[in-house]
Motif scaffolding. Structure first.
Motif, PDB file in Angstrom:
ATOM      1  N   ALA A 383       0.866  -1.179   0.000  1.00 39.19           N
ATOM      2  CA  ALA A 383       0.000   0.000   0.000  1.00 39.19           C
ATOM      3  C   ALA A 383       0.903   1.228   0.000  1.00 39.19           C
ATOM      4  O   ALA A 383       1.645   1.470   0.965  1.00 39.19           O
ATOM      5  N   ALA A 384       0.880   1.974  -1.101  1.00 40.81           N
ATOM      6  CA  ALA A 384       1.765   3.136  -1.215  1.00 40.81           C
ATOM      7  C   ALA A 384       1.563   4.123  -0.074  1.00 40.81           C
ATOM      8  O   ALA A 384       2.510   4.787   0.372  1.00 40.81           O
ATOM      9  N   SER A 385       0.345   4.196   0.418  1.00 44.45           N
ATOM     10  CA  SER A 385       0.060   5.148   1.498  1.00 44.45           C
ATOM     11  C   SER A 385       0.730   4.766   2.816  1.00 44.45           C
ATOM     12  O   SER A 385       0.814   5.585   3.735  1.00 44.45           O
ATOM     13  N   SER A 386       1.196   3.513   2.912  1.00 44.71           N
ATOM     14  CA  SER A 386       1.825   3.065   4.156  1.00 44.71           C
ATOM     15  C   SER A 386       3.343   3.242   4.145  1.00 44.71           C
ATOM     16  O   SER A 386       4.032   2.753   5.041  1.00 44.71           O
ATOM     17  N   LEU A 387       3.861   3.936   3.130  1.00 42.65           N
ATOM     18  CA  LEU A 387       5.306   4.160   3.042  1.00 42.65           C
ATOM     19  C   LEU A 387       5.798   4.936   4.261  1.00 42.65           C
ATOM     20  O   LEU A 387       5.232   5.959   4.635  1.00 42.65           O
ATOM     21  N   ASN A 388       6.876   4.451   4.857  1.00 49.25           N
ATOM     22  CA  ASN A 388       7.516   5.099   6.001  1.00 49.25           C
ATOM     23  C   ASN A 388       8.590   6.048   5.472  1.00 49.25           C
ATOM     24  O   ASN A 388       9.719   5.637   5.191  1.00 49.25           O
ATOM     25  N   TRP A 389       8.236   7.331   5.332  1.00 48.08           N
ATOM     26  CA  TRP A 389       9.153   8.290   4.734  1.00 48.08           C
ATOM     27  C   TRP A 389      10.429   8.481   5.551  1.00 48.08           C
ATOM     28  O   TRP A 389      11.526   8.564   4.971  1.00 48.08           O
ATOM     29  N   PRO A 390      10.382   8.574   6.883  1.00 49.33           N
ATOM     30  CA  PRO A 390      11.642   8.683   7.634  1.00 49.33           C
ATOM     31  C   PRO A 390      12.570   7.497   7.395  1.00 49.33           C
ATOM     32  O   PRO A 390      13.778   7.674   7.240  1.00 49.33           O
ATOM     33  N   ALA A 391      12.017   6.266   7.372  1.00 45.82           N
ATOM     34  CA  ALA A 391      12.847   5.091   7.120  1.00 45.82           C
ATOM     35  C   ALA A 391      13.479   5.155   5.739  1.00 45.82           C
ATOM     36  O   ALA A 391      14.655   4.802   5.554  1.00 45.82           O
ATOM     37  N   LEU A 392      12.696   5.606   4.742  1.00 43.24           N
ATOM     38  CA  LEU A 392      13.236   5.739   3.381  1.00 43.24           C
ATOM     39  C   LEU A 392      14.375   6.742   3.349  1.00 43.24           C
ATOM     40  O   LEU A 392      15.424   6.499   2.721  1.00 43.24           O
ATOM     41  N   ALA A 393      14.199   7.868   4.023  1.00 45.06           N
ATOM     42  CA  ALA A 393      15.245   8.901   4.024  1.00 45.06           C
ATOM     43  C   ALA A 393      16.519   8.395   4.697  1.00 45.06           C
ATOM     44  O   ALA A 393      17.633   8.587   4.184  1.00 45.06           O
ATOM     45  N   ILE A 394      16.372   7.718   5.850  1.00 49.43           N
ATOM     46  CA  ILE A 394      17.546   7.224   6.576  1.00 49.43           C
ATOM     47  C   ILE A 394      18.243   6.123   5.779  1.00 49.43           C
ATOM     48  O   ILE A 394      19.476   6.112   5.657  1.00 49.43           O
ATOM     49  N   ALA A 395      17.462   5.206   5.216  1.00 46.02           N
ATOM     50  CA  ALA A 395      18.053   4.107   4.453  1.00 46.02           C
ATOM     51  C   ALA A 395      18.792   4.635   3.225  1.00 46.02           C
ATOM     52  O   ALA A 395      19.888   4.172   2.897  1.00 46.02           O
ATOM     53  N   THR A 396      18.204   5.606   2.542  1.00 46.02           N
ATOM     54  CA  THR A 396      18.859   6.178   1.364  1.00 46.02           C
ATOM     55  C   THR A 396      20.169   6.859   1.737  1.00 46.02           C
ATOM     56  O   THR A 396      21.206   6.659   1.090  1.00 46.02           O
ATOM     57  N   GLY A 397      20.120   7.669   2.791  1.00 41.48           N
ATOM     58  CA  GLY A 397      21.338   8.332   3.234  1.00 41.48           C
ATOM     59  C   GLY A 397      22.419   7.344   3.657  1.00 41.48           C
ATOM     60  O   GLY A 397      23.597   7.499   3.305  1.00 41.48           O
ATOM     61  N   ALA A 398      22.022   6.305   4.408  1.00 44.93           N
ATOM     62  CA  ALA A 398      22.992   5.295   4.841  1.00 44.93           C
ATOM     63  C   ALA A 398      23.587   4.567   3.645  1.00 44.93           C
ATOM     64  O   ALA A 398      24.793   4.281   3.596  1.00 44.93           O
ATOM     65  N   GLY A 399      22.756   4.243   2.655  1.00 43.19           N
ATOM     66  CA  GLY A 399      23.256   3.559   1.470  1.00 43.19           C
ATOM     67  C   GLY A 399      24.249   4.404   0.696  1.00 43.19           C
ATOM     68  O   GLY A 399      25.283   3.898   0.219  1.00 43.19           O
ATOM     69  N   VAL A 400      23.966   5.690   0.568  1.00 43.35           N
ATOM     70  CA  VAL A 400      24.872   6.580  -0.174  1.00 43.35           C
ATOM     71  C   VAL A 400      26.240   6.647   0.489  1.00 43.35           C
ATOM     72  O   VAL A 400      27.280   6.526  -0.174  1.00 43.35           O
ATOM     73  N   ALA A 416      22.554   6.890  11.750  1.00 44.22           N
ATOM     74  CA  ALA A 416      21.190   6.422  11.495  1.00 44.22           C
ATOM     75  C   ALA A 416      20.362   6.415  12.776  1.00 44.22           C
ATOM     76  O   ALA A 416      19.183   6.795  12.772  1.00 44.22           O
ATOM     77  N   ILE A 417      20.962   5.993  13.879  1.00 44.42           N
ATOM     78  CA  ILE A 417      20.256   5.998  15.160  1.00 44.42           C
ATOM     79  C   ILE A 417      19.898   7.430  15.559  1.00 44.42           C
ATOM     80  O   ILE A 417      18.775   7.710  16.016  1.00 44.42           O
ATOM     81  N   ALA A 418      20.843   8.339  15.386  1.00 42.18           N
ATOM     82  CA  ALA A 418      20.570   9.739  15.726  1.00 42.18           C
ATOM     83  C   ALA A 418      19.421  10.286  14.875  1.00 42.18           C
ATOM     84  O   ALA A 418      18.537  10.986  15.387  1.00 42.18           O
ATOM     85  N   ALA A 419      19.427   9.960  13.571  1.00 44.66           N
ATOM     86  CA  ALA A 419      18.344  10.428  12.703  1.00 44.66           C
ATOM     87  C   ALA A 419      17.016   9.819  13.119  1.00 44.66           C
ATOM     88  O   ALA A 419      15.971  10.508  13.124  1.00 44.66           O
ATOM     89  N   GLY A 420      17.020   8.524  13.486  1.00 46.55           N
ATOM     90  CA  GLY A 420      15.791   7.887  13.948  1.00 46.55           C
ATOM     91  C   GLY A 420      15.247   8.543  15.196  1.00 46.55           C
ATOM     92  O   GLY A 420      14.031   8.740  15.351  1.00 46.55           O
ATOM     93  N   LEU A 421      16.136   8.934  16.112  1.00 47.49           N
ATOM     94  CA  LEU A 421      15.698   9.618  17.332  1.00 47.49           C
ATOM     95  C   LEU A 421      15.090  10.982  16.999  1.00 47.49           C
ATOM     96  O   LEU A 421      14.061  11.381  17.573  1.00 47.49           O
TER      97      LEU A 421
END
Length: 427
Positions: A383-400, A416-421
């Motif tokens: 369900a596209a509406s259930s996308l977790n935008w913070p998780a996407l942002a953190i995962a993308t940044g960590a991958g880069v 990543a932990i700091a961003a999650g907090l």
């Protein structure tokens, strides 16, 4: 087998260092061992290291821990293998026990939710990085580039069992080798009393593993005996290393046994990524929570018992596979068709890791996941509406930063932990 030219003190020093620094999952750990054992100390040459790695890829259980055990066995026999294997596991075991206790006691706090958000997103990036690294080593021929996506389709979309994929890849690699009709001289390494040593090792290590299992099932039946049987099954049936075991263990622990709540397997994996040692130590997290919830009046004692059960019955079989099988594998080290078959299997494992990356991405990034059938294919639906935008942002940044800039794993996890907090506490 190499002569016993390495002292016990040297083994403790080198494998202790590897055990303390082996962060980053199987790909990073294998790279660390390659640097320590092949490049810096030249204890093993490149061909022997890759031969051992390909054999360990064939085995159920954690390939990096088994590779360490194999390397220790090559240098000082069974004693060296035990030293190397234990030193690879025990530092991370101590850390994951402490983290599991902290999760049990404080996991419901908002700050803990932020930590876990960051960890889960970072884990996704780490798995993708592992996929890139393993693919870079394994996909060097046109056949390998065919086998990897074929394996992905087989396990992700057709739900074929992993052993069937391994067997099929091995047969294809063997057939391709024979069709090329390359005549490479075999240079087997003779191991004295190979058969006697293998039988003795099978009896001794089979007894070390199975006698306690039988005793628990017969004398002390109950939840902890069920755990012993579960982790023994995981050690035997889950081929493809640590990444392959996770989906099976998570589904069984949540849906069948009720040791974990939905989503906790990913949390445990995030915690395991912060520890040195094999990623399969996440099963200690499973055992700890299962034991704590079994003895809810003494949760820490129950957790320690469950963690110890998970440790023993997950790793005891690894010593059996190596000590019983390594003499035979060393004898066949110069055989070309076997090397080609093992290389084909390694290429198929790339597809398995790609499946895990997709599975993690779906479960980290989306709250609502379903499935649809299209003929023989099982297709995930989100369900596209259930996308977790913070998780996407953190995962993308960590991958880069992990893949593009090669920033150290611990720095990425901390960020990543700091961003999650920040995301969680500011919501």
């Amino acid at each position: 087998m190499s002569g016993q030219d390495i002292s016990t003190k040297e083994l403790f020093s080198v494998f202790g260092r590897i055990g303390l620094l082996s962060f980053g999952g199987p790909a990073g750990q294998i790279a660390l061992m390659h640097r320590e054992l092949v490049e810096e100390r030249r204890w093993l040459d490149e061909d022997r290291f890759l031969h051992a790695l390909n054999f360990c890829m064939l085995l159920p259980g954690p390939e990096a821990m088994q590779l360490a055990t194999y390397a220790g066995w090559l240098k000082r026999g069974v004693t060296g293998g035990v030293i190397a294997g234990l030193l690879f596991v025990l530092p991370g075991f101590a850390v994951i026990l402490a983290l599991s206790a902290a999760f049990l006691l404080y996991g419901d706090l908002p700050a803990a939710e932020g930590v876990l958000l960051g960890l889960k997103a970072a884990v996704l990036a780490i798995v993708v990085q592992a996929l890139v690294r393993v693919a870079g080593r394994a996909l060097k021929t046109p056949l390998a580039w065919v086998l990897a996506p074929t394996a992905f389709i087989g396990i992700a979309l057709l739900h074929l069992p992993f052993p069937a994929i391994v067997l099929g890849a091995g047969i294809v690699g063997l057939a391709a080798s024979l069709l090329r009709r390359e005549k490479s001289p075999d240079k087997p390494v003779m191991v004295e009393k190979k058969r006697d040593r293998s039988v003795r090792a099978a009896v001794i290590w089979g007894g070390i593993w199975l006698l306690p299992l039988v005793a628990m099932l017969v004398i002390f039946p109950g939840p902890f005996a069920d755990m012993a049987l579960f982790f023994s099954k995981a050690a035997v049936l889950t081929f493809g290393g640590a990444y392959a075991v996770l989906a099976y263990a998570g589904q069984q622990a949540v849906e069948v046994h009720g040791w974990l709540m939905p989503g906790e397997m990913l949390a445990g994996l995030g915690l395991a990524e912060t520890t040195p040692g094999p990623l399969i130590l996440v099963l200690v997290f499973v055992g700890f929570l299962g034991g704590a919830r079994t003895l809810d009046h003494l949760p820490i004692a129950g957790g320690l018992a469950g963690g110890l059960v998970a440790l023993f019955f997950t790793f005891a079989p690894c010593f059996l596979w190596i000590f019983a099988g390594a003499p035979h594998v060393e004898r066949l080290r110069g055989v070309r068709w076997l090397a080609d078959a093992l290389a084909a299997i390694t290429a198929a494992v790339v597809g398995v890791i790609a499946n895990l990356a997709v599975w993690f991405a779906l479960h980290v990034l989306f709250a609502e996941i379903g499935e649809m059938r299209a003929g023989p294919f099982h297709l995930p639906v989100v369900a596209a509406s259930s996308l977790n935008w913070p998780a996407l942002a953190i995962a993308t940044g960590a991958g880069v930063v992990l893949i593009g800039f090669r920033i150290g794993l611990l720095k990425v996890l901390a960020a990543a932990i700091a961003a999650g907090l920040v995301f969680t506490l500011s919501a």
